[in-house]
Design a protein around this motif. Structure first.
Motif, mmCIF file in Angstrom:
data_model
loop_
_atom_site.group_PDB
_atom_site.id
_atom_site.type_symbol
_atom_site.label_atom_id
_atom_site.label_comp_id
_atom_site.label_asym_id
_atom_site.label_seq_id
_atom_site.Cartn_x
_atom_site.Cartn_y
_atom_site.Cartn_z
ATOM 1 N N LYS A 1 0.832 -1.216 0.000
ATOM 2 C CA LYS A 1 0.000 0.000 0.000
ATOM 3 C C LYS A 1 0.860 1.258 0.000
ATOM 4 C CE LYS A 1 -3.779 -2.312 2.437
ATOM 5 N NZ LYS A 1 -4.459 -2.495 3.766
ATOM 6 N N VAL B 1 -2.057 -4.839 -9.065
ATOM 7 C CA VAL B 1 -2.896 -5.014 -7.872
ATOM 8 C C VAL B 1 -3.873 -6.165 -8.071
ATOM 9 C CG1 VAL B 1 -4.668 -3.936 -6.435
ATOM 10 C CG2 VAL B 1 -2.666 -2.610 -7.147
ATOM 11 N N LEU C 1 2.312 1.698 -3.463
ATOM 12 C CA LEU C 1 1.272 2.178 -4.378
ATOM 13 C C LEU C 1 1.019 3.670 -4.177
ATOM 14 C CD1 LEU C 1 -1.291 -0.785 -4.170
ATOM 15 C CD2 LEU C 1 0.376 -0.310 -5.984
ATOM 16 N N GLN C 2 1.086 4.124 -2.931
ATOM 17 C CA GLN C 2 0.911 5.556 -2.650
ATOM 18 C C GLN C 2 2.021 6.386 -3.284
ATOM 19 O OE1 GLN C 2 0.640 5.984 1.620
ATOM 20 N NE2 GLN C 2 -1.190 4.700 1.755
#
Length: 602
Positions: A465, A499, A468-469
């Motif tokens: 996560k 994803v 991905l940010q």
């Protein structure tokens, strides 16, 4: 033209891609500035070009030999390491309170790269010593650091790590080397270690072997592994050297590349008197060894990148000088021949190298910056966030350059044609040297299993996560840049497929099927990461072009051309690979041994 460094790209990475000027403003690094860093890099580049590069071919042709008593190595190796030590580079990255220069990690990565590009056969001795010293500094007692650290940082003693064994290879849970405690406080080490780079030589006064072994009665598997300092010569309380420590060299392995670095089969305790000293707590050896291994994995990725850089620089120079042929529409033999760099397919081969080398460089600089930022903040949440990002990127940082920068070396050979295949030119040696990086510090497959089987799921997917940010932030920042719109859209799509593939695999109940194509997943994941970093470089280049002058115009245009190449030629391959992974294809898992040759080899 340097054949080991592109200083303009170094400046781009340090000051434009990363903000090294900001680091100079911190208390830790306030004694450094651009001028000081440039002088340090000048020194490193000069030593690498004067002491390392000229003997690279000679060392490759005259690898270390063992006569049954001692190892012989050409004298240029010792001379190079002596120059490295006199410049203070063993201690460059260490804190001042242990005798180091406290150099910013990004700068240390850069200077180390010069030596790696020039001659990895010599550089490996220093690389391993610095890694062992870092581990000792991180988990050793004050007494241990007082005894061993100083001579290692001065280059008087070298260091290495001893993990693998003949019967176990990468399966550390199956190691048999044992460490029996004694009443005197040390342990008696007994066992054999294989593939030990730098494990024996006469280049330094002593060798500090970091050995994984099991204490009898400990937990089974990797939970029962402990870590020990096992010096070639025992060290007296006053720091002087004592008796030889019952470590025998059984033989040297003869390698395809990295021939200048001894690679050893070592026997510990043949006479029952090999002394080892516990480093850290019992049964925490693997955790403590990762202080060295994680650093080494980033270093291996960087070494792969630098071997590819050396091949790229040489083949680019060659292509600009070599006259051959004419354009397909101009076959008139009375017209002058062209430099081969004018031929479209040669341009493709050179651009493939540039895209791999500079994409991988961005990844290694980014990871090194994550390590640096952890040192510069006291915020525990920030440290945890940085650590998680580094966790998920480490298998990529080791493996993507090892795979695709090796491809770059292959392209360098192709640019030279038949000449590239001969030993009269360095590109074939650079390829052979680079091939090792695919294997050591965890094979390609191990890192694929680590990424898909653990890293993307750890802490409920927290590391993924965060990554991905980071990618999404770049997509947002470039969303209104019309010149980059195509790449923005393509990366967004690739991220979406990544994803979806990850979720599909994680939801499957059979672990064997989940991980059947983990290596393919690793490569595709890496392509997405490199595409992200190329988009970041293109963003910087686009903004800089508005005020660029002179050679900088071509430099930034080259960045944009490489980004275009990667997105059009390379990123689409990741989508094909993700499809195979998300289909949970069992083609290779279902394969039976007898299908290979018609006979069962078991």
């Amino acid at each position: 033209m340097s054949l080991i460094a592109n200083r303009r790209d170094v400046d781009f990475m340090m000051y434009e891609f990363l903000n090294l000027d900001k680091v100079f403003q911190t208390e830790r690094y306030q004694s450094y500035d651009r001028e000081a860093v440039s002088a340090i890099l000048d020194t490193a580049e000069a030593i690498a070009e004067d002491k390392y590069l000229p003997c690279a071919a000679k060392l490759d042709a005259n690898e270390p030999s063992f006569d049954g008593e001692k190892v012989s190595i050409i004298p240029e190796v010792g001379e190079g390491l002596q120059a490295f030590a006199e410049a203070g580079f063993y201690a460059a990255s260490f804190d001042e309170d242990v005798g180091g220069a406290q150099l910013p990690g990004i700068v240390n990565l850069t200077l180390a790269g010069f030596f790696s590009a020039a001659n990895p056969g010599i550089n490996s001795y220093a690389f391993l010593t610095v890694g062992a010293a870092n581990m000792l500094n991180a988990v050793g007692t004050q007494e241990q650091k007082d005894k061993y650290l100083g001579p290692m940082l001065e280059g008087k003693w070298s260091g290495t790590m001893c993990l693998s064994e003949p019967q176990a290879g990468s399966s550390l849970s199956d190691i048999r080397t044992k460490a029996t405690p004694t009443e005197e406080g040390h342990y008696l080490i007994e066992g054999s270690k294989m593939w030990i780079s730098g494990g024996d030589h006469e280049l330094t006064e002593n060798i500090v072997e970091m050995v994984l072994a099991k204490i009898p009665g400990g937990p089974p598997g990797v939970r029962g592994i402990s870590l020990f300092i096992v010096p070639k010569y025992r060290v007296n309380d006053d720091g002087s050297l004592g008796a030889k420590n019952d470590i025998s060299l059984a033989g040297l392995n003869h390698k395809m590349g990295h021939r200048g670095t001894t690679n050893c089969l070592l026997n510990f305790g043949e006479n029952g008197d090999c002394h080892g000293y516990l480093l850290g707590k019992p049964h925490e050896g693997l955790k403590n060894m990762f202080h060295m291994m994680n650093e080494a994995r980033i270093g291996v990725g960087h070494g792969a990148t630098m071997s590819a850089l050396a091949g790229f620089l040489y083949s680019t120079k060659y292509a600009g000088e070599r006259l051959q042929g004419r354009h397909p529409q101009d076959k008139d033999p009375s017209t002058p021949q062209l430099p081969i760099i004018e031929h479209t397919d040669i341009k493709r081969l050179l651009m493939a190298q540039k895209a791999a080398v500079e994409g991988a460089s961005a990844l290694l600089y980014y990871c090194t910056d994550l390590v640096e930022e952890q040192k510069l903040t006291d915020d525990k949440d920030a440290q945890n966030r940085l650590a998680l990002l580094l966790e998920i990127l480490t298998p990529i940082a080791k493996s993507w350059p090892s795979e695709f920068c090796l491809e770059a070396n292959k392209h360098a050979i192709q640019v030279l044609g038949g000449y590239g295949y001969t030993r009269e030119f360095p590109v074939e040696r650079l390829y052979r040297d680079n091939r090792l990086n695919h294997i050591h510090e965890g094979t390609h497959a191990i890192h694929g299993i680590d990424l898909l089987g653990r890293k993307v799921s750890m802490f409920d997917g927290a590391a993924l996560k965060l990554l991905l940010q980071e990618v999404q932030a770049t997509l947002s920042a470039t969303s209104e840049m019309s010149a980059l719109g195509e790449y923005n859209k393509d990366l967004e799509q690739a991220l979406k497929v990544l994803v979806e593939t990850t979720e599909t695999v994680k939801a499957h109940e059979n672990v064997n099927t989940q991980l059947a194509n983990a290596t393919i997943y690793l490569d595709a994941f890496g392509h997405v990461v490199i595409a992200w970093l190329w988009l970041r470089q293109a963003q910087i280049a686009t903004n800089a072009l508005a005020n660029a002058q002179g050679d900088d115009v071509a430099f930034y245009q080259g960045k944009l051309a490489a980004c275009r190449y990667f997105f059009r030629y390379e990123l689409p391959k990741a989508l094909v690979q993700f499809k195979l992974v998300s289909d949970l294809d069992e083609t290779c898992m279902d394969l039976k041994p007898e299908h290979l040759t018609g006979n069962n080899p078991l």
